[in-house]
Design a protein around this motif. Structure first.
Motif, PDB file in Angstrom:
ATOM      1  N   CYS A 235       0.828  -1.210   0.000  1.00 53.46           N
ATOM      2  CA  CYS A 235       0.000   0.000   0.000  1.00 53.46           C
ATOM      3  C   CYS A 235       0.863   1.261   0.000  1.00 53.46           C
TER       4      CYS A 235
ATOM      5  N   ILE B 174      -0.493   5.398   0.221  1.00 50.65           N
ATOM      6  CA  ILE B 174      -1.194   6.074   1.311  1.00 50.65           C
ATOM      7  C   ILE B 174      -0.291   6.996   2.115  1.00 50.65           C
TER       8      ILE B 174
ATOM      9  N   ASN C 280       2.116   4.878   7.056  1.00 54.27           N
ATOM     10  CA  ASN C 280       1.210   3.749   7.275  1.00 54.27           C
ATOM     11  C   ASN C 280       1.356   3.097   8.640  1.00 54.27           C
TER      12      ASN C 280
ATOM     13  N   ASN D  76      -4.185  12.131   7.621  1.00 57.94           N
ATOM     14  CA  ASN D  76      -4.663  11.627   6.325  1.00 57.94           C
ATOM     15  C   ASN D  76      -6.173  11.402   6.423  1.00 57.94           C
TER      16      ASN D  76
ATOM     17  N   SER E 145      -8.301  10.698   4.282  1.00 63.67           N
ATOM     18  CA  SER E 145      -8.875   9.670   3.409  1.00 63.67           C
ATOM     19  C   SER E 145      -8.867   8.283   4.061  1.00 63.67           C
ATOM     20  N   LEU E 146      -8.207   8.153   5.217  1.00 65.54           N
ATOM     21  CA  LEU E 146      -8.169   6.863   5.905  1.00 65.54           C
ATOM     22  C   LEU E 146      -9.435   6.631   6.723  1.00 65.54           C
ATOM     23  N   GLN E 147      -9.864   5.387   6.773  1.00 58.46           N
ATOM     24  CA  GLN E 147     -10.963   4.972   7.644  1.00 58.46           C
ATOM     25  C   GLN E 147     -10.305   4.478   8.927  1.00 58.46           C
TER      26      GLN E 147
ATOM     27  N   CYS F 148      -5.940  -1.022   2.296  1.00 61.78           N
ATOM     28  CA  CYS F 148      -4.974   0.071   2.411  1.00 61.78           C
ATOM     29  C   CYS F 148      -5.542   1.301   3.093  1.00 61.78           C
ATOM     30  N   GLU F 149      -6.832   1.530   2.958  1.00 62.40           N
ATOM     31  CA  GLU F 149      -7.427   2.754   3.486  1.00 62.40           C
ATOM     32  C   GLU F 149      -7.915   2.614   4.929  1.00 62.40           C
ATOM     33  N   ARG F 150      -7.687   1.465   5.559  1.00 58.71           N
ATOM     34  CA  ARG F 150      -8.202   1.226   6.906  1.00 58.71           C
ATOM     35  C   ARG F 150      -7.068   1.170   7.934  1.00 58.71           C
TER      36      ARG F 150
ATOM     37  N   ALA G 142      -1.889   0.833   8.839  1.00 54.04           N
ATOM     38  CA  ALA G 142      -2.840   0.719   7.737  1.00 54.04           C
ATOM     39  C   ALA G 142      -2.814  -0.705   7.204  1.00 54.04           C
TER      40      ALA G 142
END
Length: 73
Positions: A6, A9, A12, A33, A35-37, A53-55, A72
């Motif tokens: 990832c 992002i 991480n 960031n 955009s991260l959950q 990748c977004e979590r 992440a």
């Protein structure tokens, strides 16, 4: 690190947040960031094993202190 797949992002992993309040840690990560959950989760709670990748999971104990490095994936 488990998230080398990832690279887009940016940062991480947040080892500096170990031992802090989980809600505070989540806000720091989200602030870096948006955009991260980011999810604050009690240790022992069952979760899905998929990698995203977004979590970021922020693992906390009963006192809501971060007990694992948020990463992440």
């Amino acid at each position: 690190m488990a998230t080398q797949w990832c690279p887009y992002i940016g940062k991480n992993s947040w080892p500096e947040l170990l031992g802090t309040n989980g809600d505070y840690a989540a806000s720091v990560i989200k602030g870096e960031n948006s955009s991260l959950q980011v999810n604050v989760i009690l240790v022992g709670t069952p979760v899905t094993p998929d990698l995203r990748c977004e979590r970021v999971r922020v693992w906390v104990d009963e006192s809501r202190l971060v007990v694992k490095t948020p990463t992440a994936g």
